[in-house]
Design a protein around this motif. Structure first.
Motif, PDB file in Angstrom:
ATOM      1  N   PRO A 149       0.598  -1.175  -0.009  1.00 44.08           N
ATOM      2  CA  PRO A 149      -0.149  -0.078  -0.123  1.00 44.08           C
ATOM      3  C   PRO A 149       0.767   1.254   0.143  1.00 44.08           C
ATOM      4  O   PRO A 149       0.251   2.432  -0.196  1.00 44.08           O
ATOM      5  N   SER A 150       2.319   1.248   0.044  1.00 44.87           N
ATOM      6  CA  SER A 150       2.944   2.143   0.344  1.00 44.87           C
ATOM      7  C   SER A 150       2.659   3.471  -0.829  1.00 44.87           C
ATOM      8  O   SER A 150       2.787   4.709  -0.514  1.00 44.87           O
ATOM      9  N   PRO A 151       2.648   3.161  -1.997  1.00 47.24           N
ATOM     10  CA  PRO A 151       2.725   4.113  -3.108  1.00 47.24           C
ATOM     11  C   PRO A 151       1.512   4.938  -2.694  1.00 47.24           C
ATOM     12  O   PRO A 151       1.492   6.226  -2.979  1.00 47.24           O
ATOM     13  N   TYR A 152       0.256   4.152  -2.181  1.00 47.78           N
ATOM     14  CA  TYR A 152      -0.847   5.293  -1.933  1.00 47.78           C
ATOM     15  C   TYR A 152      -0.649   6.125  -0.726  1.00 47.78           C
ATOM     16  O   TYR A 152      -1.078   7.251  -0.696  1.00 47.78           O
ATOM     17  N   THR A 153       0.033   5.732   0.330  1.00 46.55           N
ATOM     18  CA  THR A 153       0.568   6.422   1.464  1.00 46.55           C
ATOM     19  C   THR A 153       1.089   7.451   0.946  1.00 46.55           C
ATOM     20  O   THR A 153       0.964   8.615   1.165  1.00 46.55           O
ATOM     21  N   ALA A 154       2.314   7.195   0.170  1.00 46.30           N
ATOM     22  CA  ALA A 154       2.982   8.197  -0.464  1.00 46.30           C
ATOM     23  C   ALA A 154       2.379   9.477  -1.240  1.00 46.30           C
ATOM     24  O   ALA A 154       2.382  10.474  -1.021  1.00 46.30           O
ATOM     25  N   VAL A 184      13.858   7.306   3.497  1.00 47.75           N
ATOM     26  CA  VAL A 184      13.463   6.980   2.208  1.00 47.75           C
ATOM     27  C   VAL A 184      13.383   5.432   1.757  1.00 47.75           C
ATOM     28  O   VAL A 184      13.719   4.759   1.002  1.00 47.75           O
ATOM     29  N   GLY A 185      12.412   4.796   2.618  1.00 49.11           N
ATOM     30  CA  GLY A 185      11.983   3.492   2.432  1.00 49.11           C
ATOM     31  C   GLY A 185      10.899   3.298   1.585  1.00 49.11           C
ATOM     32  O   GLY A 185      10.611   3.993   0.429  1.00 49.11           O
ATOM     33  N   HIS A 186       9.815   2.405   1.745  1.00 52.03           N
ATOM     34  CA  HIS A 186       8.622   2.163   1.016  1.00 52.03           C
ATOM     35  C   HIS A 186       7.967   3.441   0.285  1.00 52.03           C
ATOM     36  O   HIS A 186       7.656   3.801  -0.505  1.00 52.03           O
ATOM     37  N   VAL A 187       7.793   4.133   1.555  1.00 51.99           N
ATOM     38  CA  VAL A 187       7.038   5.502   1.304  1.00 51.99           C
ATOM     39  C   VAL A 187       7.840   6.521   0.868  1.00 51.99           C
ATOM     40  O   VAL A 187       7.602   7.359   0.052  1.00 51.99           O
ATOM     41  N   GLY A 188       8.831   6.857   1.837  1.00 48.34           N
ATOM     42  CA  GLY A 188       9.798   8.018   1.523  1.00 48.34           C
ATOM     43  C   GLY A 188      10.188   8.034   0.062  1.00 48.34           C
ATOM     44  O   GLY A 188      10.141   9.353  -0.629  1.00 48.34           O
ATOM     45  N   ALA A 205      17.586  12.113   4.386  1.00 48.63           N
ATOM     46  CA  ALA A 205      18.442  11.496   5.347  1.00 48.63           C
ATOM     47  C   ALA A 205      17.852  10.055   5.390  1.00 48.63           C
ATOM     48  O   ALA A 205      16.693   9.969   5.573  1.00 48.63           O
ATOM     49  N   ASP A 206      18.722   9.086   5.746  1.00 48.59           N
ATOM     50  CA  ASP A 206      18.362   7.972   5.872  1.00 48.59           C
ATOM     51  C   ASP A 206      19.541   7.247   6.585  1.00 48.59           C
ATOM     52  O   ASP A 206      20.526   7.428   6.452  1.00 48.59           O
ATOM     53  N   ILE A 207      19.374   6.157   7.631  1.00 46.46           N
ATOM     54  CA  ILE A 207      20.483   5.422   8.047  1.00 46.46           C
ATOM     55  C   ILE A 207      20.955   4.279   7.330  1.00 46.46           C
ATOM     56  O   ILE A 207      21.957   3.536   7.401  1.00 46.46           O
ATOM     57  N   SER A 210      22.620   2.142   1.050  1.00 44.81           N
ATOM     58  CA  SER A 210      21.802   1.703  -0.117  1.00 44.81           C
ATOM     59  C   SER A 210      20.435   2.323  -0.520  1.00 44.81           C
ATOM     60  O   SER A 210      20.245   2.497  -1.664  1.00 44.81           O
ATOM     61  N   ARG A 211      19.510   2.621   0.256  1.00 44.39           N
ATOM     62  CA  ARG A 211      18.474   3.317  -0.189  1.00 44.39           C
ATOM     63  C   ARG A 211      18.894   4.716  -0.611  1.00 44.39           C
ATOM     64  O   ARG A 211      18.187   5.081  -1.512  1.00 44.39           O
ATOM     65  N   ILE A 212      19.735   5.407  -0.138  1.00 49.40           N
ATOM     66  CA  ILE A 212      20.092   6.885  -0.452  1.00 49.40           C
ATOM     67  C   ILE A 212      20.774   6.572  -1.871  1.00 49.40           C
ATOM     68  O   ILE A 212      20.265   7.230  -2.785  1.00 49.40           O
ATOM     69  N   SER A 226      22.984  14.355   6.924  1.00 45.82           N
ATOM     70  CA  SER A 226      23.029  13.340   7.886  1.00 45.82           C
ATOM     71  C   SER A 226      21.732  13.343   8.496  1.00 45.82           C
ATOM     72  O   SER A 226      20.895  14.474   8.826  1.00 45.82           O
ATOM     73  N   ASN A 227      21.371  12.306   9.328  1.00 43.65           N
ATOM     74  CA  ASN A 227      20.201  12.387  10.051  1.00 43.65           C
ATOM     75  C   ASN A 227      20.211  13.379  11.263  1.00 43.65           C
ATOM     76  O   ASN A 227      19.199  13.615  11.706  1.00 43.65           O
ATOM     77  N   GLU A 228      21.447  13.737  11.653  1.00 39.83           N
ATOM     78  CA  GLU A 228      21.548  14.809  12.713  1.00 39.83           C
ATOM     79  C   GLU A 228      21.007  15.936  12.165  1.00 39.83           C
ATOM     80  O   GLU A 228      20.535  16.815  12.945  1.00 39.83           O
ATOM     81  N   PRO A 240       8.627  13.747   7.889  1.00 45.54           N
ATOM     82  CA  PRO A 240       9.092  12.492   8.595  1.00 45.54           C
ATOM     83  C   PRO A 240       8.497  11.269   7.964  1.00 45.54           C
ATOM     84  O   PRO A 240       7.456  11.130   8.289  1.00 45.54           O
ATOM     85  N   CYS A 241       9.417  10.479   7.653  1.00 45.45           N
ATOM     86  CA  CYS A 241       8.786   9.100   6.873  1.00 45.45           C
ATOM     87  C   CYS A 241       9.723   7.901   7.340  1.00 45.45           C
ATOM     88  O   CYS A 241       9.937   7.044   6.721  1.00 45.45           O
ATOM     89  N   ALA A 242      10.187   7.945   8.578  1.00 54.07           N
ATOM     90  CA  ALA A 242      10.924   6.821   9.059  1.00 54.07           C
ATOM     91  C   ALA A 242      10.288   6.530  10.419  1.00 54.07           C
ATOM     92  O   ALA A 242       9.274   5.732  10.595  1.00 54.07           O
ATOM     93  N   LEU A 243      10.650   7.189  11.351  1.00 51.97           N
ATOM     94  CA  LEU A 243      10.190   6.706  12.882  1.00 51.97           C
ATOM     95  C   LEU A 243       9.212   7.717  13.383  1.00 51.97           C
ATOM     96  O   LEU A 243       9.169   8.872  12.985  1.00 51.97           O
ATOM     97  N   GLY A 244       8.504   7.125  14.573  1.00 49.88           N
ATOM     98  CA  GLY A 244       7.638   8.234  15.194  1.00 49.88           C
ATOM     99  C   GLY A 244       8.446   8.786  16.223  1.00 49.88           C
ATOM    100  O   GLY A 244       9.580   8.854  16.451  1.00 49.88           O
ATOM    101  N   GLY A 262       4.114  14.416   7.057  1.00 45.44           N
ATOM    102  CA  GLY A 262       4.993  13.030   6.730  1.00 45.44           C
ATOM    103  C   GLY A 262       4.224  11.963   7.100  1.00 45.44           C
ATOM    104  O   GLY A 262       3.086  12.072   7.568  1.00 45.44           O
ATOM    105  N   SER A 263       4.717  10.700   6.784  1.00 47.25           N
ATOM    106  CA  SER A 263       3.837   9.384   6.816  1.00 47.25           C
ATOM    107  C   SER A 263       4.046   8.805   8.112  1.00 47.25           C
ATOM    108  O   SER A 263       3.432   8.090   8.437  1.00 47.25           O
ATOM    109  N   ALA A 264       5.356   9.169   8.847  1.00 48.31           N
ATOM    110  CA  ALA A 264       5.562   8.289  10.107  1.00 48.31           C
ATOM    111  C   ALA A 264       4.383   8.258  11.054  1.00 48.31           C
ATOM    112  O   ALA A 264       3.770   9.372  11.245  1.00 48.31           O
ATOM    113  N   ASN A 265       4.149   7.135  11.717  1.00 45.42           N
ATOM    114  CA  ASN A 265       2.930   7.007  12.599  1.00 45.42           C
ATOM    115  C   ASN A 265       3.379   7.866  13.810  1.00 45.42           C
ATOM    116  O   ASN A 265       4.673   7.489  14.224  1.00 45.42           O
ATOM    117  N   ASN A 266       2.491   8.401  14.686  1.00 44.10           N
ATOM    118  CA  ASN A 266       2.818   9.042  16.032  1.00 44.10           C
ATOM    119  C   ASN A 266       3.730   9.769  16.170  1.00 44.10           C
ATOM    120  O   ASN A 266       5.143   9.667  16.899  1.00 44.10           O
TER     121      ASN A 266
END
Ligand code: NAD
Length: 367
Positions: A149-154, A184-188, A205-207, A210-212, A226-228, A240-244, A262-266
């Motif tokens: 479902p990620s493309p629809y979330t994006a 920048v995973g499935h949604v990002g 930014a991503d940890i 390979s995704r970057i 950087s993530n910082e 924010p499309c990684a963590l809550g 952004g898509s991240a929950n909470n």
């Protein structure tokens, strides 16, 4: 826990039903929480985690199931909110019997609860669940599911960004707009594609290197930070499309953006951080409004009408929902997170007013 405290716990947020599933032969210990089925069957993923205490598992399943009710209500779809947790280690405790037993419990609820993948569970687990029940969604297309479902979330987050720009700039043009996407995973990655193709300047930014790399090869105009750094960038929008829990007492002070979408929950660590953003005049698009695209996608699977164009046109409506939230927040002088909760609750209350007393969802009721 006394029966009274459990009752109070469920009543506090109006939970309808709690199912504790225990089977010695397979090792299944799970809780299914059905929050509210006024609008339709309770839908929500099944999370697997080695919770340290029953209390922790209970708190998670109650909180998450309520969140699903609000998300569906705001998205204007006829689903209620539910969630399941399986207590166990997703790396070592998974096997077919465990998930088939879970599937039997889901099936025993006769369609009042529909399950799906979530943190700690995946495609293989759901294909075991599917052997025992039809009340499972989001599986692979070749097995009759609606797929990722990620493309629809994006797409929903992208629409949310456009609606937000309309408010802050009086136009939804992305020309000259800068967006910082964290994760920048499935949604990002799909969100970045929409943004770059429509003229925005994008920072990521991503940890996971390979995704970057993969994304930069496709879109050389992207800037990697950087993530910082990503949270303190002087850009128009932070996505924010990684963590809550990315918005807390410390990060709020670092933000230089005009809006957060952004898509991240909470995303808010605590509810009060919604008010803190409001005071800082940073426009916050409530996460459960803009990340509802995936839920909308599986809703059409439940209806048996999952066609990309139909789902997309429903996802475009996220823009209208967000506009209603912004309008209400401005009119009532409240934070956007409070306005979102009010609107989600109102739709359920309106539906209840048409019923002589509350109606539980049961199989066969129209959606
Ligand atoms: P994903 O796991 O595919 O991608 C997350 C990305 O974030 C990964 O590339 C990961 O390396 C990166 N990441 C993890 N920790 C990070 C950190 N500290 N800093 C920067 N990057 C980090 O997940 P996804 O499916 O793209 O979902 C992203 C977020 O959106 C999650 O919070 C998820 O709960 C939420 N969400 C997703 C959907 C959906 O349809 N996939 C729907 C609703 C909400």
């Amino acid at each position: 826990m006394s029966t009274m405290s459990l009752r109070k716990r469920l009543s506090r947020n109006g939970h309808e039903q709690l199912v504790v599933c225990n089977d010695e032969s397979t090792g299944l210990f799970s809780i299914i929480a059905i929050h509210d089925t006024t609008l339709g069957p309770a839908l929500g993923g099944c999370r697997m985690r080695p919770y340290d205490t029953m209390e922790e598992a209970l708190e998670d399943v109650l909180r998450l199931s309520r969140g699903m009710t609000y998300k569906a209500s705001l998205a204007g779809i006829n689903l209620g909110g539910g969630k399941a947790v399986i207590i166990g280690d997703s790396k070592t405790d998974k096997h077919e019997g465990l998930f088939r037993m879970f599937g039997q419990y889901v099936d025993s609820l006769g369609g009042r609860y529909i399950t799906a993948e979530d943190l700690g569970t995946g495609v293989q687990d759901m294909s075991w669940v599917m052997k025992e029940t039809e009340h499972v969604v989001g599986g692979p297309a070749q097995k009759g599911g609606s797929g990722d479902p990620s493309p629809y979330t994006a797409l929903g987050v992208y629409e949310g960004i456009l609606a937000t720009l309309q408010v802050i700039n009086g136009t939804d043009s992305l020309k000259g707009i800068s967006v910082a996407v964290q994760g920048v995973g499935h949604v990002g990655k799909v969100l970045v594609k929409h943004l770059v193709e429509n003229g925005a300047k994008v920072f990521i930014a991503d940890i996971e290197p390979s995704r970057i790399e993969a994304l930069c090869e496709t879109f050389p105009s992207i800037e990697v930070v950087s993530n910082e750094e990503i949270l303190g960038l002087d850009v128009d929008i932070y996505s924010p499309c990684a963590l809550g829990a990315v918005i807390d007492d410390t990060t709020i002070d670092d933000l230089k953006v005009k809006a957060i979408v952004g898509s991240a929950n909470n995303q808010l660590k605590e509810d009060r951080h919604g008010e803190a953003l409001y005071k800082r005049e940073i426009l916050y698009a409530p996460d459960y409004c803009v990340n509802a695209g995936g839920l909308i996608s599986v809703y059409y699977e439940v209806l048996g009408k999952h066609e990309p164009r139909v789902v997309e046109s429903a996802v475009y409506k996220i823009r209208d929902s967000l506009k209603s939230i912004y309008d209400m927040a401005m009119k009532e002088n409240m934070s956007t997170s409070q306005a979102a909760d009010c609107l989600a609750i109102k739709r359920i209350q309106n539906a209840r007013e048409k019923m002589p007393y509350k109606q539980l969802y049961r199989s066969g009721r129209d959606l």
